[in-house]
Scaffold this active site. Structure first.
Site, PDB file in Angstrom:
ATOM      1  N   GLY A 244       0.824  -1.202   0.000  1.00  0.00           N
ATOM      2  CA  GLY A 244       0.000   0.000   0.000  1.00  0.00           C
ATOM      3  C   GLY A 244       0.855   1.247   0.000  1.00  0.00           C
ATOM      4  O   GLY A 244       2.009   1.242  -0.443  1.00  0.00           O
ATOM      5  N   GLU A 266       5.708  -3.490   0.961  1.00  0.00           N
ATOM      6  CA  GLU A 266       5.801  -3.068  -0.442  1.00  0.00           C
ATOM      7  C   GLU A 266       4.988  -1.793  -0.568  1.00  0.00           C
ATOM      8  O   GLU A 266       3.763  -1.818  -0.651  1.00  0.00           O
ATOM      9  CB  GLU A 266       5.254  -4.155  -1.363  1.00  0.00           C
ATOM     10  CG  GLU A 266       6.014  -5.464  -1.312  1.00  0.00           C
ATOM     11  CD  GLU A 266       7.382  -5.394  -1.957  1.00  0.00           C
ATOM     12  OE1 GLU A 266       7.734  -4.325  -2.514  1.00  0.00           O
ATOM     13  OE2 GLU A 266       8.111  -6.392  -1.903  1.00  0.00           O
ATOM     14  N   CYS A 300       2.336   0.622  -8.602  1.00  0.00           N
ATOM     15  CA  CYS A 300       3.428   1.130  -7.769  1.00  0.00           C
ATOM     16  C   CYS A 300       4.684   1.317  -8.606  1.00  0.00           C
ATOM     17  O   CYS A 300       5.573   2.089  -8.235  1.00  0.00           O
ATOM     18  CB  CYS A 300       3.691   0.198  -6.586  1.00  0.00           C
ATOM     19  SG  CYS A 300       3.881  -1.529  -7.049  1.00  0.00           S
TER      20      CYS A 300
END
Length: 513
Positions: A244, A266, A300
């Site tokens: 997140g 992560e 991401c």
């Protein structure tokens, strides 16, 4: 493009209302709470209603997981691998339906939805092989007639908190490795994308029942942030893997660290591509555009910054602007579309605020952004991918905005470009486009990129499961998926065996009496 979601939900075992948590055969629900309606960002329509878990649901789930671990960890690792092999086959059979649901619930393109399910299948294949390779090392002892070696044991209960942008793949990255290693799992998916999680729970549940896997080995709990907070503080969870935002990760890391637990984080990325004067500009264009607008900038690993050599800056901008003019924005299940919606209207507001902040700091937009309106965009979640000339030290540039905003900046020397690429708090993915061998090697050297992922002549997104995935600095430092990432899900134990008739002490110490 219209999609009839009801048959897809039915094929995946999802009814009109699904429940808060599942420990295997049984689903439980928080009956005192009205179910929440889940809407698609594609068209704004309601997909289904889902109960969110209460504290009692959480406790029942953890109790079941602890009981299952006592049995599951005694299964030989290759036998556990065989179960995961069957899970991979089950996912192959459900790839089309699950891929469509990923696309419809999250908003990514249909090809990316299929690709995400393929990642799940691939990590199952990887985990099957891994089940016969959970190896330790042997060492020579300084003491005669002694043998030293190390072995790895499962952690116990592994908690998994996943984000909306990869609603199923990240769970599979973690769960398949954790399960093969002998752990049991408790999964809290994003409350924005619970239906794909429920579908996965149905699939794995069927495989587990067919193989007599203990109930409670793979658990799903649907809930809001409070469930994640319970997991962070729970000593029964040996490892908590959380994906997140950096803000969320700092909270999780602090809570888990306070109990001296283990976390695998992560978190955010602020990824750059350096476009060298020696780059293949046409190839660079593909990497830059897909990196910036793929998944509507909600990866991401999305490309946030382009650092372009001054000698090719204007030429590359012309190519980039022309490419953006050709982008098609719309229903992601229509394979003619390049860009789908953001996850919800809050994400749209964050995107619009980021644009205003960039302008306030002096950014010059060469491709203007904005929210899209009209019958094709009735969910209110569609926006225009945009491009701004900016400075690396702008406050907004230093932060990750989960949206298709691309910042451009110039450089003169490679040292300057690498310094700019590294001069952000995050350290996930990075890339250089160059045909110059010396530049490529410098970028990959200790003096080069400080990111967990560094690529040459490919973009920042599109990691393969064979390599360990993760980043440095505010990205959290965790590693998932391939290579030796399996070690995060196990605890190391050093063993020494004395097979002599004496008890010599280490370091030559004498203890006579």
């Amino acid at each position: 493009m219209h999609i009839d979601i009801i048959p897809i939900l039915h094929n995946l075992g999802i009814e009109a209302v699904n429940h808060a948590s599942s420990t295997g055969k049984l689903w439980s629900s928080a009956d005192s709470t009205a179910p929440s309606t889940i809407h698609s960002p594609v068209d704004g329509k309601a997909i289904a209603k889902v109960y969110f878990a209460k504290h009692a649901d959480y406790e029942n789930t953890l109790d079941s997981a602890k009981k299952a671990f006592k049995i599951w960890n005694t299964w030989p690792a290759p036998k556990r691998g065989e179960v995961i092999r069957q899970l991979g086959d089950a996912l192959r059979n459900k790839k089309e339906d699950l891929g469509k649901l990923v696309s419809y619930e999250m908003g990514k393109s249909l090809q990316e939805g299929y690709g995400e399910v393929q990642e799940m299948i691939d990590i199952c294949d990887f985990a099957v092989g891994l089940s016969r390779q959970l190896y330790g090392l042997t060492m020579h002892s300084e003491r005669p007639a002694h043998r030293m070696y190390e072995q790895w044991h499962p952690m116990g209960v592994v908690g998994i908190i996943s984000a909306f942008n990869f609603p199923v793949a990240v769970w599979a990255w973690n769960a398949t490795l954790a399960l093969v290693c002998g752990n049991v799992c408790v999964w809290k998916p994003s409350e924005k994308t619970p239906l794909t999680a429920i579908a996965c729970q149905h699939i794995i549940q069927q495989v587990f029942e067919a193989n007599g896997v203990p109930e409670g080995t793979s658990n799903l709990i649907i809930g809001e942030r409070s469930i994640g907070e319970l997991m962070s503080h729970d000593k029964r969870i040996g490892l908590l893997s959380a994906t997140g935002s950096t803000r969320m990760g700092k909270a999780v890391g602090a809570a888990v660290g306070a109990r001296l637990g283990r976390s695998l984080l992560e978190l955010g990325g602020n990824n750059a591509i350096i476009i060298s004067k020696d780059a293949d500009l046409d190839m660079s264009l593909v990497g830059a555009v897909f990196g910036a607008v793929g998944t509507a900038g909600q990866r991401c690993t999305s490309t946030r910054r382009l650092i372009i050599h001054e000698s090719v800056y204007n030429t590359f901008i012309d190519k980039l602007v022309n490419a953006y003019k050709q982008l098609k924005i719309g229903n992601p299940l229509d394979q003619n579309m390049h860009v789908g919606p953001l996850i919800d209207k809050d994400a749209v507001n964050n995107y619009l605020n980021a644009i205003e902040k960039c302008k306030a700091e002096g950014g010059n937009f060469i491709v203007e952004g904005g929210a899209l309106e009209g019958s094709s965009y009735e969910s209110g979640c569609y926006v225009k991918p945009c491009i701004a000339e900016a400075q690396n030290n702008f406050e907004i540039v230093q932060h990750e905005t989960f949206a298709p905003i691309l910042y451009l900046m110039k450089y003169k020397t490679l040292d300057e470009a690498i310094a700019m690429q590294n001069d952000v708090p995050q350290g996930l993915s990075s890339a250089i486009m160059t045909l110059n061998l010396r530049e490529a090697e410098q970028f990959l050297s200790y003096a080069g990129s400080d990111c967990g992922i560094a690529n040459v002549n490919i973009g920042t997104s599109g990691a393969e499961i064979g390599g360990a995935f993760g980043g440095e600095k505010e990205t959290g430092g965790g590693r998932e998926s391939g290579s030796d990432a399996w070690k995060a899900y196990m605890r190391r134990q050093t063993n020494t065996i004395n097979y002599s008739d004496k008890l010599p002490l280490a370091q030559g110490i004498k203890f006579d009496f």
